[in-house]
Scaffold this motif. Structure first.
Motif, PDB file in Angstrom:
ATOM      1  N   ALA A   1       0.201  43.506   8.827  1.00  0.00           N
ATOM      2  CA  ALA A   1      -0.736  43.749   7.727  1.00  0.00           C
ATOM      3  C   ALA A   1      -0.971  42.466   6.921  1.00  0.00           C
ATOM      4  N   ILE A   2       0.080  41.729   6.708  1.00  0.00           N
ATOM      5  CA  ILE A   2      -0.031  40.483   5.936  1.00  0.00           C
ATOM      6  C   ILE A   2      -0.833  39.438   6.704  1.00  0.00           C
ATOM      7  N   ASN A   3      -0.596  39.356   8.001  1.00  0.00           N
ATOM      8  CA  ASN A   3      -1.228  38.315   8.816  1.00  0.00           C
ATOM      9  C   ASN A   3      -2.501  38.766   9.519  1.00  0.00           C
ATOM     10  N   ASN A   4      -2.963  39.974   9.254  1.00  0.00           N
ATOM     11  CA  ASN A   4      -4.142  40.533   9.927  1.00  0.00           C
ATOM     12  C   ASN A   4      -4.025  40.392  11.448  1.00  0.00           C
ATOM     13  N   ALA A   5      -2.890  40.793  11.976  1.00  0.00           N
ATOM     14  CA  ALA A   5      -2.610  40.650  13.402  1.00  0.00           C
ATOM     15  C   ALA A   5      -2.146  41.975  14.000  1.00  0.00           C
ATOM     16  N   GLU A   6      -2.934  43.015  13.810  1.00  0.00           N
ATOM     17  CA  GLU A   6      -2.550  44.353  14.259  1.00  0.00           C
ATOM     18  C   GLU A   6      -2.272  44.409  15.758  1.00  0.00           C
ATOM     19  N   ASP A   7      -3.087  43.760  16.580  1.00  0.00           N
ATOM     20  CA  ASP A   7      -2.885  43.817  18.036  1.00  0.00           C
ATOM     21  C   ASP A   7      -1.606  43.127  18.484  1.00  0.00           C
ATOM     22  N   GLU A   8      -1.090  42.207  17.684  1.00  0.00           N
ATOM     23  CA  GLU A   8       0.119  41.470  18.039  1.00  0.00           C
ATOM     24  C   GLU A   8       1.391  42.143  17.537  1.00  0.00           C
ATOM     25  N   ARG A   9       1.233  43.205  16.756  1.00  0.00           N
ATOM     26  CA  ARG A   9       2.388  43.894  16.175  1.00  0.00           C
ATOM     27  C   ARG A   9       3.216  44.559  17.267  1.00  0.00           C
ATOM     28  N   MET A  10       4.525  44.352  17.216  1.00  0.00           N
ATOM     29  CA  MET A  10       5.430  44.989  18.163  1.00  0.00           C
ATOM     30  C   MET A  10       5.739  46.403  17.694  1.00  0.00           C
ATOM     31  N   VAL A  11       5.764  47.324  18.639  1.00  0.00           N
ATOM     32  CA  VAL A  11       6.130  48.711  18.366  1.00  0.00           C
ATOM     33  C   VAL A  11       7.235  49.071  19.348  1.00  0.00           C
ATOM     34  N   CYS A  12       8.340  49.551  18.816  1.00  0.00           N
ATOM     35  CA  CYS A  12       9.462  49.945  19.668  1.00  0.00           C
ATOM     36  C   CYS A  12       9.628  51.451  19.596  1.00  0.00           C
ATOM     37  N   ARG A  13      10.047  52.005  20.700  1.00  0.00           N
ATOM     38  CA  ARG A  13      10.398  53.420  20.739  1.00  0.00           C
ATOM     39  C   ARG A  13      11.551  53.602  21.697  1.00  0.00           C
TER      40      ARG A  13
ATOM     41  N   CYS B   1       9.920  48.001  23.812  1.00  0.00           N
ATOM     42  CA  CYS B   1       9.063  47.381  22.803  1.00  0.00           C
ATOM     43  C   CYS B   1       7.841  46.768  23.479  1.00  0.00           C
ATOM     44  N   ARG B   2       6.677  47.050  22.903  1.00  0.00           N
ATOM     45  CA  ARG B   2       5.416  46.505  23.403  1.00  0.00           C
ATOM     46  C   ARG B   2       4.537  46.191  22.200  1.00  0.00           C
ATOM     47  N   THR B   3       3.543  45.330  22.423  1.00  0.00           N
ATOM     48  CA  THR B   3       2.575  45.082  21.360  1.00  0.00           C
ATOM     49  C   THR B   3       1.590  46.245  21.318  1.00  0.00           C
ATOM     50  N   VAL B   4       0.880  46.356  20.211  1.00  0.00           N
ATOM     51  CA  VAL B   4      -0.139  47.400  20.074  1.00  0.00           C
ATOM     52  C   VAL B   4      -1.192  47.237  21.169  1.00  0.00           C
ATOM     53  N   GLU B   5      -1.546  45.996  21.459  1.00  0.00           N
ATOM     54  CA  GLU B   5      -2.543  45.737  22.503  1.00  0.00           C
ATOM     55  C   GLU B   5      -2.039  46.206  23.874  1.00  0.00           C
ATOM     56  N   GLU B   6      -0.779  45.947  24.199  1.00  0.00           N
ATOM     57  CA  GLU B   6      -0.214  46.407  25.477  1.00  0.00           C
ATOM     58  C   GLU B   6      -0.200  47.932  25.559  1.00  0.00           C
ATOM     59  N   GLU B   7       0.158  48.571  24.459  1.00  0.00           N
ATOM     60  CA  GLU B   7       0.153  50.042  24.417  1.00  0.00           C
ATOM     61  C   GLU B   7      -1.250  50.586  24.694  1.00  0.00           C
ATOM     62  N   ARG B   8      -2.252  49.978  24.060  1.00  0.00           N
ATOM     63  CA  ARG B   8      -3.631  50.422  24.236  1.00  0.00           C
ATOM     64  C   ARG B   8      -4.069  50.248  25.686  1.00  0.00           C
ATOM     65  N   ARG B   9      -3.737  49.081  26.284  1.00  0.00           N
ATOM     66  CA  ARG B   9      -4.104  48.846  27.693  1.00  0.00           C
ATOM     67  C   ARG B   9      -3.431  49.843  28.623  1.00  0.00           C
ATOM     68  N   MET B  10      -2.168  50.156  28.359  1.00  0.00           N
ATOM     69  CA  MET B  10      -1.446  51.117  29.205  1.00  0.00           C
ATOM     70  C   MET B  10      -2.070  52.511  29.105  1.00  0.00           C
ATOM     71  N   LYS B  11      -2.454  52.909  27.893  1.00  0.00           N
ATOM     72  CA  LYS B  11      -3.105  54.212  27.718  1.00  0.00           C
ATOM     73  C   LYS B  11      -4.442  54.252  28.445  1.00  0.00           C
ATOM     74  N   GLU B  12      -5.220  53.171  28.341  1.00  0.00           N
ATOM     75  CA  GLU B  12      -6.515  53.116  29.029  1.00  0.00           C
ATOM     76  C   GLU B  12      -6.339  53.169  30.538  1.00  0.00           C
ATOM     77  N   LEU B  13      -5.343  52.463  31.057  1.00  0.00           N
ATOM     78  CA  LEU B  13      -5.062  52.479  32.486  1.00  0.00           C
ATOM     79  C   LEU B  13      -4.670  53.878  32.948  1.00  0.00           C
ATOM     80  N   ALA B  14      -3.816  54.542  32.190  1.00  0.00           N
ATOM     81  CA  ALA B  14      -3.398  55.904  32.540  1.00  0.00           C
ATOM     82  C   ALA B  14      -4.594  56.854  32.499  1.00  0.00           C
ATOM     83  N   ARG B  15      -5.447  56.701  31.493  1.00  0.00           N
ATOM     84  CA  ARG B  15      -6.637  57.548  31.369  1.00  0.00           C
ATOM     85  C   ARG B  15      -7.574  57.321  32.556  1.00  0.00           C
ATOM     86  N   ASP B  16      -7.767  56.052  32.933  1.00  0.00           N
ATOM     87  CA  ASP B  16      -8.611  55.724  34.085  1.00  0.00           C
ATOM     88  C   ASP B  16      -8.052  56.332  35.369  1.00  0.00           C
TER      89      ASP B  16
END
Length: 150
Positions: free
Chosen positions: A98-110, A124-139
């Motif tokens: 949020a501070i660096n305006n870098a939402e796609d680079e943010r790491m998310v762990c689960r 742990c993956r970046t938000v961008e990696e999560e989005r790509r994985m979801k799109e790939l699964a949807r495709d």
């Protein structure tokens, strides 16, 4: 500038701790000192926070409040449960993004179950990696549906 170098080192140390139980836990005092400085600057709407939208400032302060409540009474991150460590890491990553305006680079762990096991592992993956994985699964699902209709 010095604050963001400190912040980067703090997050790197926390991330390294979170991935390996053999490493030294991070002192909660360091996290709270850093978050207090950010909090004061956000409230004063100064520095890099002066152009931050008010809704994002409100979200940031809410995330900080949750983090501080979780860390209350703790001296190190070692005193948090594994799920709390993951939540704290994700919150610190959200604040940094949020501070660096870098939402796609943010790491998310689960914590996810290993296939064929009940054992949980941290992923742990970046938000961008999560989005790509979801799109790939949807495709892949869409292609499977199209093939079944033939």
């Amino acid at each position: 500038m010095r604050l963001f170098i400190f912040m980067g080192l703090l997050l790197a140390s926390f991330g390294a701790f979170a991935d390996s139980a053999g490493r030294k836990p991070l002192a909660v005092v360091a996290i709270t000192a850093q978050q207090k400085q950010i909090h004061d600057d956000v409230i004063a709407v100064r520095g890099r926070y002066k152009d931050m939208p008010s809704s994002k400032r409100v979200d940031l302060l809410a995330k900080q409040a949750g983090l501080m409540a979780m860390l209350e009474g703790k001296t190190t991150t070692d005193e948090l449960s594994e799920s709390e460590q993951t939540e704290a890491f994700n919150t610190l990553e959200w604040i940094e993004a949020a501070i660096n305006n870098a939402e796609d680079e943010r790491m998310v762990c689960r914590r996810e179950k290993v296939l064929g096991s009940t054992r949980l592992t941290r992923v742990c993956r970046t938000v961008e990696e999560e989005r790509r994985m979801k799109e790939l699964a949807r495709d892949q699902l869409d292609r499977g549906d199209a093939q079944m209709r033939r």
